[in-house]
Write a protein that holds these residues in place. Structure first.
Motif, PDB file in Angstrom:
ATOM      1  N   SER A   1      51.802  34.833  67.241  1.00 14.42           N
ATOM      2  CA  SER A   1      50.684  33.922  66.944  1.00 14.42           C
ATOM      3  C   SER A   1      50.888  33.123  65.655  1.00 14.42           C
ATOM      4  CB  SER A   1      49.355  34.697  66.842  1.00 14.42           C
ATOM      5  OG  SER A   1      49.134  35.448  68.005  1.00 14.42           O
TER       6      SER A   1
ATOM      7  N   TYR B   1      47.344  32.890  74.746  1.00 15.26           N
ATOM      8  CA  TYR B   1      46.053  33.601  74.701  1.00 15.26           C
ATOM      9  C   TYR B   1      45.369  33.562  76.077  1.00 15.26           C
ATOM     10  CZ  TYR B   1      45.935  34.082  69.566  1.00 15.26           C
ATOM     11  OH  TYR B   1      46.186  34.436  68.268  1.00 15.26           O
TER      12      TYR B   1
ATOM     13  N   PRO C   1      43.134  37.152  66.019  1.00 14.42           N
ATOM     14  CA  PRO C   1      44.011  37.110  67.195  1.00 14.42           C
ATOM     15  C   PRO C   1      43.921  38.301  68.161  1.00 14.42           C
ATOM     16  CG  PRO C   1      45.141  36.138  65.368  1.00 14.42           C
ATOM     17  CD  PRO C   1      43.833  36.627  64.823  1.00 14.42           C
TER      18      PRO C   1
END
Lengths: 172, 291
Positions: free
Chosen positions: A77, A96, B46
């Motif tokens: 990420s 995602y 995240p």
């Protein structure tokens, strides 16, 4: 949006499923130049992860391979790929979206399952122990404020997040 | 006095009293008031985005609603919290449909996101509310002869379109703030590359390899220490050194400090008041250089 059965219709429809999801909107802009893979710190150290490959498999409808595989969970990420993509494909966000589908179908790695439980229980991903909390005054820190765990549970119930967790428990 | 709602997050209070103590002390000394609001939750970083993006946006928006009710902008210390909240704030301000969708969810918790507030990383507060030149004048113990490897971390900078912190490929904000303390911000190979922090727990092996690369490059460039802005980068590089030592039999002995700790030391705050014992890699040689 309806998921599950609809996503299993035809192989080629998988990229359309992704492009209609939050995060996945830009996937069809990819022309496979490989800038993402050459910007990726994880791809540099392991053949197990390659963002260009994940996008390619998704575009060619290889849903099962992508969703049940290890690769989508190896993205760190860092958003380097997304920053540099000449086509403005939101690659990290597409990943995602793929993870979100994987979770819905019961493929959730244990560590992520633990994060989900922690949020449902304490409204925090990392629990603050009573010991650490009682030590705060000795360090000159103010007491911790209570978390909005009740409000959060209402939000998690409205989005079905709490049921995603149940799904995992059924699967294990 | 400028006031902000402090978004503390969970990792800092749970694991890094050194970060919290130094940030609170330094910002207070610089005239920034931090307000601790009740009912804040996880920021939806995240790991939560990975499970469900719509939920993560709603959680972030819920927290911003609390700041809106208190009529305060938000300041974060954790880069993960900064990314989650600033990204959600920017997305919801820009997209009416998305905002309506999230507000339908938030109505279950009696909240409505307006989009009236800003979310800032504390470095932005230092630059915008104090100013680098002013900060320089407030330094009583300049960190002369200290070579610092600035580590921005990924989520202060990217996705840049939403975070608007600095140039994602050639950032300067953090380097300038290090130099304002009298230290030298050094260049090192792959300075902007990820610490691997978010892979910890899923693939510790790959996470450690990424952290190791940062340590190798900062050491080769002659850094006295690495300065971080994020509790995850801090763990990856500080605790990570012990794990790298046992796995690869390599010892870097590289002190890792939060920028707020360097700032506190240069503002003349007593090192004894900074919870420095929380560091896994001892920072004595840095403290001795300062005092």
């Amino acid at each position: 949006m309806k998921h599950g059965k609809d996503e299993k219709t035809t192989n080629l429809a998988f990229s359309d499923v992704i492009s209609s999801r939050l995060g996945g909107e830009t996937i069809n802009l990819c022309y496979q130049c490989g800038t993402c893979a050459s910007s990726c710190p994880v791809a540099k150290i392991t053949p197990r992860f390659n963002p260009r490959e994940i996008i390619k498999l998704t575009l060619s409808g290889e849903k099962d391979e992508v969703i049940s595989g290890d690769a989508i969970w190896l993205c760190c990420s860092c958003y380097n790929c997304q920053e540099r993509c000449p086509q403005k494909v939101e690659i990290a966000d597409v990943i995602y979206a793929l993870r979100n589908i994987a979770v819905k179908e019961g493929y959730i790695p244990n560590i992520f399952s633990e994060f989900a439980s922690a949020i449902l229980n304490d409204a925090r991903v990392v629990k603050v122990s009573k010991f650490v909390e009682t030590k705060r005054p000795t360090l000159g820190l103010p007491p911790l404020q209570p978390t909005g765990v009740n409000a959060l549970r209402k939000i998690l119930s409205a989005t079905g997040f709490d049921k995603l967790q149940q799904k995992k428990e059924e699967a294990t | 006095m400028t006031s902000y709602a402090l978004f503390l997050g969970c990792t800092i209070p749970a694991r890094q009293p050194n970060y919290e103590v130094s940030a609170r002390k330094a910002l207070a000394k610089l005239g920034i008031e931090l307000v601790d609001l009740a009912d804040m939750t996880c920021c939806a970083p995240p790991p939560v985005q990975s499970i469900d993006l719509e939920t993560s946006l709603s959680i972030a928006a819920y927290n911003i609603c609390l700041a809106e009710e208190a009529n305060l902008n938000i300041v974060t210390l954790c880069t993960g919290c900064f990314e989650s909240l600033a990204m959600a704030n920017a997305m919801l301000k820009a997209d009416k449909q998305l905002k309506a969708r999230v507000n339908r969810i938030l109505s279950n918790a009696g909240k409505e996101f307006e989009g009236s507030k800003e979310v800032k990383h504390y470095l932005q507060v230092l630059v915008e509310d104090i100013g680098t030149k002013n900060l320089k004048q407030k330094i009583s113990k300049p960190l002369s002869n200290l070579k610092v490897a600035a580590f921005y971390g990924c989520h202060s900078l990217r996705p840049s379109e939403l975070l608007k912190f600095d140039d994602p490929e050639r950032p300067r904000v953090f380097d300038d703030l290090i130099e304002a303390l009298g230290a030298e911000s050094i260049e090192y190979r792959n300075k902007l590359r990820c610490c691997g922090g978010l892979l910890r727990g899923y693939s510790d092996e790959l996470a450690l390899e990424l952290a190791r690369e940062k340590l190798v490059n900062a050491s080769k460039a002659g850094a006295d220490c690495i300065a971080t802005l994020c509790p995850f980068c801090f763990i990856a590089l500080d605790l990570g050194q012990l794990q790298i030592k046992s796995k690869f039999e390599e010892e870097y002995n590289m002190p890792v400090l939060h920028y707020s700790e360097l700032l506190s030391l240069s503002l003349g705050i007593d090192p004894k008041d900074l919870a420095l014992q929380s560091h896994k890699v001892k920072v004595d040689k840095i403290v001795n250089k300062v005092s």
